[in-house]
Design an enzyme around this catalytic site. Structure first.
Site, short mmCIF file in Angstrom:
data_model
loop_
_atom_site.label_atom_id
_atom_site.label_comp_id
_atom_site.label_asym_id
_atom_site.label_seq_id
_atom_site.Cartn_x
_atom_site.Cartn_y
_atom_site.Cartn_z
N TYR A 109 7.28 6.55 17.61
CA TYR A 109 7.52 6.68 16.17
C TYR A 109 8.77 7.53 15.90
O TYR A 109 9.63 7.17 15.08
CB TYR A 109 6.28 7.32 15.53
CG TYR A 109 6.31 7.43 14.02
CD1 TYR A 109 6.07 6.33 13.20
CD2 TYR A 109 6.56 8.66 13.41
CE1 TYR A 109 6.07 6.46 11.83
CE2 TYR A 109 6.57 8.79 12.04
CZ TYR A 109 6.33 7.69 11.24
OH TYR A 109 6.33 7.82 9.87
N ARG B 86 0.85 -1.21 0.00
CA ARG B 86 0.00 0.00 0.00
C ARG B 86 0.88 1.24 0.00
O ARG B 86 2.09 1.17 0.21
CB ARG B 86 -0.83 0.06 1.29
CG ARG B 86 -1.80 -1.02 1.47
CD ARG B 86 -2.70 -0.77 2.66
NE ARG B 86 -2.12 -1.17 3.92
CZ ARG B 86 -2.02 -0.39 5.00
NH1 ARG B 86 -2.44 0.86 4.94
NH2 ARG B 86 -1.51 -0.84 6.13
N ASN C 217 10.85 0.22 3.97
CA ASN C 217 9.73 1.17 3.96
C ASN C 217 8.65 0.82 4.98
O ASN C 217 7.90 1.69 5.40
CB ASN C 217 9.13 1.22 2.55
CG ASN C 217 7.77 1.86 2.52
OD1 ASN C 217 7.63 3.09 2.56
ND2 ASN C 217 6.71 1.03 2.50
N ILE D 142 2.74 12.92 3.71
CA ILE D 142 2.42 12.30 2.43
C ILE D 142 1.00 11.71 2.51
O ILE D 142 0.65 11.08 3.51
CB ILE D 142 3.42 11.17 2.09
CG1 ILE D 142 4.88 11.65 2.24
CG2 ILE D 142 3.16 10.62 0.69
CD1 ILE D 142 5.31 12.78 1.35
N LYS E 66 12.29 6.49 14.09
CA LYS E 66 12.78 7.12 12.85
C LYS E 66 14.13 7.80 13.08
O LYS E 66 14.98 7.80 12.19
CB LYS E 66 11.74 8.12 12.32
CG LYS E 66 10.42 7.47 11.88
CD LYS E 66 10.63 6.43 10.78
CE LYS E 66 9.31 5.91 10.23
NZ LYS E 66 9.50 4.93 9.14
N SER F 228 11.52 9.73 8.53
CA SER F 228 10.41 10.70 8.58
C SER F 228 10.94 12.06 9.00
O SER F 228 11.93 12.14 9.74
CB SER F 228 9.36 10.25 9.59
OG SER F 228 8.43 11.31 9.79
N ASP G 253 6.91 -10.45 7.53
CA ASP G 253 6.70 -9.63 8.71
C ASP G 253 8.09 -9.20 9.18
O ASP G 253 8.85 -10.01 9.71
CB ASP G 253 5.98 -10.45 9.79
CG ASP G 253 5.87 -9.69 11.10
OD1 ASP G 253 6.35 -8.54 11.18
OD2 ASP G 253 5.31 -10.26 12.06
N VAL G 254 8.42 -7.93 8.99
CA VAL G 254 9.79 -7.49 9.27
C VAL G 254 10.13 -7.58 10.76
O VAL G 254 11.30 -7.56 11.11
CB VAL G 254 10.05 -6.04 8.78
CG1 VAL G 254 9.91 -5.93 7.27
CG2 VAL G 254 9.16 -5.03 9.49
P1 NAP Z 1 0.78 2.79 5.11
O1 NAP Z 1 -0.04 3.28 3.98
O2 NAP Z 1 0.16 2.64 6.44
O3 NAP Z 1 1.48 1.41 4.68
C1 NAP Z 1 2.33 0.74 5.58
C2 NAP Z 1 2.91 -0.48 4.90
O4 NAP Z 1 3.75 -1.16 5.86
C3 NAP Z 1 1.85 -1.47 4.47
O5 NAP Z 1 2.28 -2.08 3.27
C4 NAP Z 1 1.87 -2.49 5.60
O6 NAP Z 1 1.43 -3.79 5.21
C5 NAP Z 1 3.36 -2.53 5.89
N1 NAP Z 1 3.65 -3.15 7.18
C6 NAP Z 1 3.09 -2.89 8.40
N2 NAP Z 1 3.61 -3.71 9.33
C7 NAP Z 1 4.51 -4.51 8.70
C8 NAP Z 1 5.36 -5.57 9.10
N3 NAP Z 1 5.39 -5.99 10.37
N4 NAP Z 1 6.15 -6.16 8.17
C9 NAP Z 1 6.11 -5.76 6.89
N5 NAP Z 1 5.33 -4.78 6.43
C10 NAP Z 1 4.54 -4.16 7.32
O7 NAP Z 1 2.04 3.75 5.35
P2 NAP Z 1 2.74 4.81 4.37
O8 NAP Z 1 2.17 6.14 4.67
O9 NAP Z 1 2.79 4.30 2.98
O10 NAP Z 1 4.21 4.82 5.02
C11 NAP Z 1 5.28 4.08 4.47
C12 NAP Z 1 6.56 4.46 5.21
O11 NAP Z 1 6.76 5.87 5.10
C13 NAP Z 1 6.49 4.17 6.72
O12 NAP Z 1 7.75 3.75 7.18
C14 NAP Z 1 6.16 5.52 7.31
O13 NAP Z 1 6.61 5.64 8.64
C15 NAP Z 1 6.92 6.44 6.38
N6 NAP Z 1 6.42 7.81 6.38
C16 NAP Z 1 5.15 8.10 5.99
C17 NAP Z 1 4.71 9.41 6.00
C18 NAP Z 1 3.33 9.81 5.56
O14 NAP Z 1 3.01 11.01 5.69
N7 NAP Z 1 2.51 8.91 5.06
C19 NAP Z 1 5.58 10.42 6.42
C20 NAP Z 1 6.85 10.09 6.84
C21 NAP Z 1 7.27 8.77 6.79
P3 NAP Z 1 -0.18 -4.20 5.32
O15 NAP Z 1 -0.82 -3.68 4.07
O16 NAP Z 1 -0.17 -5.67 5.40
O17 NAP Z 1 -0.71 -3.54 6.55
#
Ligand code: NAP
Length: 244
Positions: A152, A13, A87, A185, A156, A139, A60-61
């Site tokens: 969190y 996702r 990621n 994002i 990070k 992040s 599962d990481v």
């Molecule tokens: P997201 O839409 O919530 O997606 C999270 C992803 O991580 C999903 O594919 C989820 O898999 C996977 N995941 C969760 N637990 C896991 C595990 N134990 N092992 C492997 N995969 C796992 O998040 P996102 O917004 O795309 O964020 C992606 C990365 O960017 C994250 O590290 C987040 O901290 C970072 N980030 C995001 C933002 C933002 O504004 N969105 C900002 C800064 C940093 P499932 O589909 O199975 O749940």
């Protein structure tokens, strides 16, 4: 045509999915790695439709066993892993004073220990090839701090520290290790935030828009490319100017 192989965690996702599709368009074959079979398969199918090879991994990481067996299976099927994008990440927000130890531990285990475990499992194959790229998705708050996100933010900030250590340890092997620090994002992770919080965030972003997953994916594409071969141990901020 020679294709490099990229393993992207949390690729089912949001940002991870976009990274997988963007790297595929740059002629990478992709290991789509996240815990849910069906979600991985849908992304892999999209990759195959755009002409790339894709393998799904129910990874599962946070589990050492899942990481070891998953990376071994990926190496067996794809033959190599040239690029690792750490990621996968979650949030369990709350004020530190009231935060449950379980929420602290889970976020650290997935966001930080997870990246360590997958890197450790992949590094020997990169050393063998004398080429590798690790890109860690950190992040903006890992550099700034943020009230309500002690777990969190710690994860990070830790990921940025891990990035610099691995960069120093692996430079002599022609493996670069960098972090990207995204700002706000638009994904499921941020979609759940109340409008009031989103408005407050927007007021702090000079470019006056939230980021898109493609903004992060394009930065990953650059760091994974030959064009970035003299960049290691850096933190690339992709945040619309939110933190400078
Ligand atoms: P997201 O839409 O919530 O997606 C999270 C992803 O991580 C999903 O594919 C989820 O898999 C996977 N995941 C969760 N637990 C896991 C595990 N134990 N092992 C492997 N995969 C796992 O998040 P996102 O917004 O795309 O964020 C992606 C990365 O960017 C994250 O590290 C987040 O901290 C970072 N980030 C995001 C933002 C933002 O504004 N969105 C900002 C800064 C940093 P499932 O589909 O199975 O749940």
């Amino acid at each position: 045509m020679f294709h490099r192989v990229a393993l992207v965690t949390g690729a089912s996702r949001g940002i991870g999915r976009e990274i997988a599709l963007t790297l595929c368009r740059s002629n990478f074959d992709i290991v789509v790695a996240s815990p849910e079979i069906e979600n991985n398969e849908a992304v892999a199918e999209t990759i195959r439709q755009c002409g790339g090879d894709a393998m799904t991994l129910n990874l599962d990481v946070s589990s050492e066993e899942s990481v070891k067996s998953g990376v071994a299976a990926a190496l067996k099927q794809m033959g190599r892993i040239d690029v690792l994008v750490n990621n996968a990440g979650i949030t369990r927000d709350g004020l530190a004073m009231r935060m449950k130890a379980a929420d602290w531990n889970l976020v650290l285990q997935i966001n930080l220990t997870g990246a360590f475990l997958v890197s450790q499992a992949v590094i020997p194959a990169m050393i063998k090839e004398r080429w590798g790229r690790i890109v860690n998705i950190a992040s903006v708050v890992g550099e700034m701090g943020n009230a309500g996100q002690a777990n969190y933010v710690a994860s990070k900030s830790g990921l940025i520290g891990l990035t610099k250590c691995l960069a120093k340890e692996l430079a002599s092997r022609n493996i670069t290790v960098n972090a990207i620090a995204p700002g706000f994002i638009e994904t499921d992770m941020t979609g759940v935030l109340p409008q009031e919080v989103k408005d407050q965030m927007m007021a702090t972003i000079p470019l006056k828009r939230f980021g898109k997953p493609s903004d992060i994916a394009n930065a990953v594409k650059f760091l994974a490319s030959e064009d970035a071969n003299y960049i290691t141990g850096s933190v690339l901020r992709v945040n619309g100017g939110m933190y400078m």
